[in-house]
Enzyme design. Structure first.
Site: not given
Ligand SMILES: CC(C)(COP(=O)(O)OP(=O)(O)OC[C@H]1O[C@@H](n2cnc3c(N)ncnc32)[C@H](O)[C@@H]1OP(=O)(O)O)[C@@H](O)C(=O)NCCC(=O)NCCS
Length: 331
Positions: A113, A288, A258
């Protein structure tokens, strides 16, 4: 010593639009979940015939047109991608071949990224020291083939997408204009928090049937950790790069960051104390696209007049590595 200025920008994305509703038919997710957690409404995924190098080529042709230059004026290619068409050679030579160029040097940058910001820093050094006069910097990705398109892989599958952006760079002696500063960092203690394990040369064979069965060739992410670091590192880096030029966040016309996640962008905006008009986001439409997000956004901003000559802008990125960095540009 001259500074480096942007002569032209361009981008290209695949025609295939994938909406959140489309994804909800492929995995257990919903438009509401994706919008509220990431801000993404739709993204582009490669269709038949789309390759990383072909997207980069399309973006480059547009950037050359914008610069009013022919391809044969380019002295070097720096190609940022984490998703090359092949393990070897890197994508730079494929782009050179598509552009029909002579044997100019091409360098592949594997910084995920943050790849575009790192590639820009390399191009800037080459241009300022006089080694190259016209440098093409590309960020191009096909992430859709690196994802587990199922409920198991839904945390990444809804975020990452495909696209390419290109910029043509050259020297300028105009006082105060061009790229003014960089701030670059990396911390390998977090290498496995956003990574693709296989194929890899540490394995023999480089990828086994077992690894495929275990999904080790898919992009894997510890979303919470990535989030936690991104919202601290990017603002910190923007401040550092601006401080090196004697500026503060309030002075910038626009922050082009980004496009990782809209929630990360919102937190960064608050942390830097920026108004809405000082921040550009387009993750809603493209997801992304890793190394391509910044040059895609730059091209949109330039073509729509959000960035005009003389504007002070900041670029920043964070991602796999962890690697992060920023640049400050007087456009
Ligand atoms: C990935 C991201 C959106 C997940 O959000 P979060 O609030 O951390 O969610 P969690 O990982 O706690 O997951 C919450 C629940 O949603 C679920 N979940 C994950 N992806 C899902 C999706 N696409 N749709 C529905 N549910 C989803 C998980 O399985 C979890 O379920 P559970 O509570 O039954 O275990 C978040 O962590 C994020 O934005 N991280 C940064 C990612 C990023 O920017 N990456 C690029 C960097 S360059």
């Amino acid at each position: 010593m001259p500074r480096t200025r942007f002569l032209g920008t361009g981008f290209a994305v695949p025609d295939r639009v994938v909406t959140n509703d489309d994804l909800s038919h492929l995995m257990d997710t919903s438009d509401e979940w994706i919008r509220t957690r990431t801000g993404i409404q739709e993204r582009r995924w490669a269709g038949d015939g789309d390759t990383n190098a072909a997207l980069a080529h399309e973006a480059t042709v547009r950037a050359l047109e914008a610069a009013g230059l022919e391809a044969d004026t380019l002295d070097a290619i720096i190609y940022a991608t984490s998703t090359p068409d092949h393990f070897a050679p890197g994508n730079g030579v494929y782009l050179q071949r598509l552009l029909g160029l002579g044997p100019i040097p091409s360098i592949d940058v594997r910084n995920q990224c943050s790849g575009f910001v790192y590639a820009l820093a390399m191009a800037d050094a080459f241009i300022r020291c006089g080694q190259f006069h016209r440098v093409l910097v590309v960020g191009s990705e096909i992430q859709s083939t690196a994802m587990d398109i199922s409920t198991h892989g839904r945390d990444t599958a809804v975020i990452f997408a495909d696209g390419a952006g290109a910029v043509i760079l050259g020297p300028t002696n105009e006082s105060g204009r061009g790229i003014l500063a960089f701030d670059l960092h990396g911390d390998g203690t977090h290498a496995e928090k956003l990574w693709v394990d296989a194929p890899g040369s540490m394995y023999n064979p480089r990828m086994s049937h077992e690894q495929i069965d275990e999904g080790r060739h898919f992009l894997e992410m510890d979303g919470k950790e990535v989030f936690r670091h991104a919202v601290v590192r990017m603002p910190e880096s923007v401040r550092a790069a601006l401080a090196a030029t004697g500026h503060a966040p309030a002075d910038i016309k626009l922050l082009v960051a980004h496009q990782a996640n809209l929630r990360i962008a919102d937190m960064m905006q608050k942390s830097l104390g920026l108004r809405d008009d000082q921040v550009y986001n387009n993750i809603m439409w493209y997801g992304n696209t890793t190394a391509a997000t910044i040059p895609i956004a730059l091209d949109e901003c330039v073509r729509s007049g959000r960035i005009v000559p003389g504007d002070l802008i900041a670029l920043t990125a964070f991602g796999s590595g962890f690697l992060w960095g920023s640049a400050v540009v007087r456009w």
